[in-house]
Design a protein around this motif. Sequence first.
Motif, PDB file in Angstrom:
ATOM      1  N   ASP A 146     -15.904  -5.713   3.668  1.00  0.00           N
ATOM      2  CA  ASP A 146     -16.626  -4.948   5.123  1.00  0.00           C
ATOM      3  C   ASP A 146     -15.683  -3.750   5.342  1.00  0.00           C
ATOM      4  N   GLN A 147     -14.335  -3.917   5.379  1.00  0.00           N
ATOM      5  CA  GLN A 147     -13.387  -3.051   5.654  1.00  0.00           C
ATOM      6  C   GLN A 147     -12.023  -3.545   4.914  1.00  0.00           C
ATOM      7  N   PRO A 148     -11.207  -2.345   4.833  1.00  0.00           N
ATOM      8  CA  PRO A 148     -10.030  -2.746   3.950  1.00  0.00           C
ATOM      9  C   PRO A 148      -8.943  -3.707   4.692  1.00  0.00           C
ATOM     10  N   PRO A 149      -8.103  -4.316   4.118  1.00  0.00           N
ATOM     11  CA  PRO A 149      -6.985  -5.355   4.915  1.00  0.00           C
ATOM     12  C   PRO A 149      -6.400  -4.287   5.839  1.00  0.00           C
ATOM     13  N   ALA A 150      -5.730  -4.983   6.634  1.00  0.00           N
ATOM     14  CA  ALA A 150      -5.126  -4.410   7.804  1.00  0.00           C
ATOM     15  C   ALA A 150      -3.793  -3.801   7.138  1.00  0.00           C
ATOM     16  N   PHE A 151      -3.111  -4.474   6.361  1.00  0.00           N
ATOM     17  CA  PHE A 151      -1.891  -3.881   5.608  1.00  0.00           C
ATOM     18  C   PHE A 151      -2.179  -2.678   4.900  1.00  0.00           C
ATOM     19  N   PHE A 152      -3.395  -2.508   4.368  1.00  0.00           N
ATOM     20  CA  PHE A 152      -3.950  -1.395   3.635  1.00  0.00           C
ATOM     21  C   PHE A 152      -3.875  -0.241   4.806  1.00  0.00           C
ATOM     22  N   SER A 153      -4.621  -0.463   5.792  1.00  0.00           N
ATOM     23  CA  SER A 153      -4.768   0.410   6.921  1.00  0.00           C
ATOM     24  C   SER A 153      -3.531   0.907   7.438  1.00  0.00           C
ATOM     25  N   ALA A 154      -2.524  -0.093   7.729  1.00  0.00           N
ATOM     26  CA  ALA A 154      -1.315   0.246   8.467  1.00  0.00           C
ATOM     27  C   ALA A 154      -0.343   1.231   7.366  1.00  0.00           C
ATOM     28  N   VAL A 166       0.671  10.126   1.101  1.00  0.00           N
ATOM     29  CA  VAL A 166      -0.239   9.323  -0.122  1.00  0.00           C
ATOM     30  C   VAL A 166      -1.726   9.294   0.533  1.00  0.00           C
ATOM     31  N   GLU A 167      -2.768   9.601  -0.372  1.00  0.00           N
ATOM     32  CA  GLU A 167      -4.098   9.582   0.371  1.00  0.00           C
ATOM     33  C   GLU A 167      -4.663   7.956  -0.042  1.00  0.00           C
ATOM     34  N   PHE A 168      -5.185   7.234   0.822  1.00  0.00           N
ATOM     35  CA  PHE A 168      -5.543   6.000   0.797  1.00  0.00           C
ATOM     36  C   PHE A 168      -7.179   6.165   0.766  1.00  0.00           C
ATOM     37  N   ILE A 169      -7.902   5.580  -0.283  1.00  0.00           N
ATOM     38  CA  ILE A 169      -9.206   5.548  -0.487  1.00  0.00           C
ATOM     39  C   ILE A 169      -9.797   4.114  -0.639  1.00  0.00           C
ATOM     40  N   PHE A 170     -10.884   3.764   0.246  1.00  0.00           N
ATOM     41  CA  PHE A 170     -11.323   2.250   0.151  1.00  0.00           C
ATOM     42  C   PHE A 170     -12.822   2.563  -0.470  1.00  0.00           C
ATOM     43  N   VAL A 171     -13.030   1.948  -1.679  1.00  0.00           N
ATOM     44  CA  VAL A 171     -14.219   2.003  -2.498  1.00  0.00           C
ATOM     45  C   VAL A 171     -15.106   0.665  -2.070  1.00  0.00           C
ATOM     46  N   ASN A 172     -16.142   0.568  -1.264  1.00  0.00           N
ATOM     47  CA  ASN A 172     -16.767  -0.462  -1.165  1.00  0.00           C
ATOM     48  C   ASN A 172     -17.928  -0.668  -2.079  1.00  0.00           C
ATOM     49  N   VAL A 173     -17.616  -1.754  -3.117  1.00  0.00           N
ATOM     50  CA  VAL A 173     -18.669  -2.043  -4.125  1.00  0.00           C
ATOM     51  C   VAL A 173     -19.659  -3.092  -3.734  1.00  0.00           C
ATOM     52  N   GLU A 174     -19.667  -3.258  -2.556  1.00  0.00           N
ATOM     53  CA  GLU A 174     -20.469  -4.575  -2.054  1.00  0.00           C
ATOM     54  C   GLU A 174     -22.104  -4.506  -2.519  1.00  0.00           C
ATOM     55  N   ASN A 175     -22.533  -3.277  -2.235  1.00  0.00           N
ATOM     56  CA  ASN A 175     -24.052  -3.288  -2.696  1.00  0.00           C
ATOM     57  C   ASN A 175     -24.598  -2.353  -3.765  1.00  0.00           C
ATOM     58  N   TRP A 176     -23.288  -2.159  -4.915  1.00  0.00           N
ATOM     59  CA  TRP A 176     -23.269  -1.245  -5.875  1.00  0.00           C
ATOM     60  C   TRP A 176     -24.486  -1.959  -7.163  1.00  0.00           C
ATOM     61  N   ASP A 177     -25.288  -1.292  -7.452  1.00  0.00           N
ATOM     62  CA  ASP A 177     -25.996  -1.955  -8.605  1.00  0.00           C
ATOM     63  C   ASP A 177     -25.671  -1.292  -9.996  1.00  0.00           C
ATOM     64  N   ASN A 178     -25.226   0.008 -10.005  1.00  0.00           N
ATOM     65  CA  ASN A 178     -24.664   0.787 -11.125  1.00  0.00           C
ATOM     66  C   ASN A 178     -23.029   0.760 -11.140  1.00  0.00           C
ATOM     67  N   LYS A 179     -22.536   0.298 -11.900  1.00  0.00           N
ATOM     68  CA  LYS A 179     -21.060   0.273 -11.822  1.00  0.00           C
ATOM     69  C   LYS A 179     -20.450   0.831 -13.333  1.00  0.00           C
ATOM     70  N   SER A 180     -21.477   1.911 -13.971  1.00  0.00           N
ATOM     71  CA  SER A 180     -21.123   2.202 -15.464  1.00  0.00           C
ATOM     72  C   SER A 180     -19.889   3.325 -14.940  1.00  0.00           C
ATOM     73  N   TYR A 181     -19.925   4.158 -14.127  1.00  0.00           N
ATOM     74  CA  TYR A 181     -18.818   5.022 -13.794  1.00  0.00           C
ATOM     75  C   TYR A 181     -17.392   4.311 -13.707  1.00  0.00           C
ATOM     76  N   MET A 182     -17.584   3.297 -12.878  1.00  0.00           N
ATOM     77  CA  MET A 182     -16.092   2.690 -12.798  1.00  0.00           C
ATOM     78  C   MET A 182     -15.568   2.144 -14.290  1.00  0.00           C
ATOM     79  N   ALA A 183     -16.759   1.819 -15.082  1.00  0.00           N
ATOM     80  CA  ALA A 183     -16.165   1.453 -16.495  1.00  0.00           C
ATOM     81  C   ALA A 183     -15.654   2.560 -17.146  1.00  0.00           C
ATOM     82  N   GLU A 184     -16.263   3.876 -16.842  1.00  0.00           N
ATOM     83  CA  GLU A 184     -15.830   5.237 -17.627  1.00  0.00           C
ATOM     84  C   GLU A 184     -14.425   5.428 -17.309  1.00  0.00           C
TER      85      GLU A 184
END
Length: 686
Positions: A244-252, A261-279
């Motif tokens: 649901d949200q990134p861990p606290a250590f990641f946010s800290a 450094v830029e921190f980006i959280f990719v929530n793949v909980e409701n993804w149906d198509n993950k082809s681009y992740m494989a690419e």
Amino acid sequence: MWVKLCCLLLYFLALFVLARVFEAVAWYESGFLATQLVDPVALSFRKLRTILECRGLGHSGLPEKKDVRELVEKSGDLMEGELYSALKEEEASESVSSTNFSGEMHFYELVEDTKDGIWLVQVIANDRSPLVGKVHWEKMVKKVSRFGIRTGTFNCSSDPRYCRRRGWLKSTLIMSVPQTSTSKGKVMLKEYSGRKIEVEHIFKWITAHAASRIKTIYNSEHLKEEWNKSDQYRVKIYLFANLDQPPAFFSALSVKFTGRVEFIFVNVENWDNKSYMAEIGIYKTPSYILRTPEGIYRYGNNTGEFISLRAMDSFLRSLQPEVNDLFVLSLVLVNLMAWMDLFITQGATIKRFVVLISTLGTYNSLLIISWLPVLGFLQLPYLDSFYEYSLKLFRYSNTTTLASWVRADWMFYSSHPALFLSTYLGHGLLIDYFEKKRRRNNNTDEVNANNLEWLSSLWDWYTSYLFHPIASFQHFPFDSDWDEDPDLFLERLAFPDLWLHPLIPTDYIKNLPIWRFKCLGVHSDEEMLETFQDSESDSDSENKEVFSSEKEVSEDDELNAFHKRSEGEPRCSAETCSCANKYCQHEPYERKARSYGSYSTAGDTEPDWSAWPSEMLHCTECVVCLENFANGCLLMGLPCGHVFHQNCIVMWLAGGRHCCPVCRWASYKKKQPYTHPQPLSNDTPS
């Protein structure tokens, strides 16, 4: 310095080897390594909760072990090293300190002006009880301190005017978080508005606000757009997870590395198509992916890359360091190298510590002075390309396997400071043993010196330079304006026997003028030596007596050099002088006819005054030995202008009498040069 640097490098090599030995012993006893993955199914409910607390994931609504295990698996792979560190951290019952603010300025300086961290402050209103009780507040402080969140208490009774201006009329909790994603940006204060005053609810409120600063991606199109975008950030770290949200250590960490450094959280909980992740090479979740201009790096595949705040902080610091990080690293290395002097220096214990303090002061001063121009150069706009190439070199070197071993060893020894200090002490004692053995083989006397002897020598040196600070620094002749010396009165006071004679360095003697006494119209020295072997044997025997007496006087090596130079010179006697005219500049010339054996001439010869320094007085007799100058003998002059045999005046000065035997002028002080009158015309003997 190079010896200490080599000793420090040898110590680091020993630490590296010792860490590998510990890993081998742990593998032999338990059958696993620190990088080996752990199956969460085999862990107890308590250990699973400990892992979630270290990663900063809430588990208050998960009573079943299955749910807790799934949450651990969703947050990242678990290694043996991370499990060991988490259990050790839980067992350590260390009390974490909390700041008590004294007023507005103190609060502004620490909270509002600190733009690279998170603060949790409990505000206690006037005549009110705190919102969180003492017991729950201590638990809260211990829980959030794991993620670098600092805590404090502001009592409005210390500054009620500031509380009224802020609107803090009742007890509450305040959280400060950087408002922008740029380094040193503005700070926003958020007030807790929840109804439940429990540790888990407050912690969930903190992590939610910290996670709101992280860019979150919910679909593959947004991921494709973000992945191909080029902006100011050269380094980005992606978390692909079903959370649901990134861990606290990641946010800290996103707050700590703001602007770097830029921190980006990719929530793949409701993804149906993950082809681009494989690419782009992402085949499993959760995954921590570091994207740099040089390529993609998967965090967690090498030694010591755990899913924890401390491990990832060490990893990112090595890739994208600040100038302050490099300064602290250089400061630690320089001080470790300076402390090697405590073991390299031999002799008395007090001497070791005095040398250590001197080395620490010198090295730290040089370090700070050398960093000042570096900081100035880094501000120049022309060095941006140099800065980028330096960071590129850091990224290339710190993504290797060797760098991961070094980071793992750093985390291990920093968590066990007693082991680090004991190994450093043992390494120093080994250096001390071998250095002492080497110096004993070289017959060095300072190895056996005790504290009293060294303190006595130090006091002698100090008093010598205290009373005569110019003696070791002036070179004679020295052209300056020290003609009227203010220390002359103190120097004169040192001569009465009721006063102690201060020790004066004798290195000024090597700068006194030396020349040979010559007479006009006299045979060469070789002929004189062949003709008067008997007189030379007498003078040689006299030289032996002088040389033996010189050994009784404590002198420096430079004085011994003077004696060696004059060892073969004949002493003057009335029988060997070819020009025994005892006239001086102070009295009229008086010719005295004298026979010189078989080589004497019809009339007395005159000294060759052209060979004398211009500031020296003309005379033909040494007042120390009361003998005339012989042709070819070595003479030495003092700053006052009086001239003596070189052997005689060196023995006089080495005996502690640092003054002229004639006028008592200090032998190490410059005097106004004497101006010679016009020379008289040559008189013929009557």
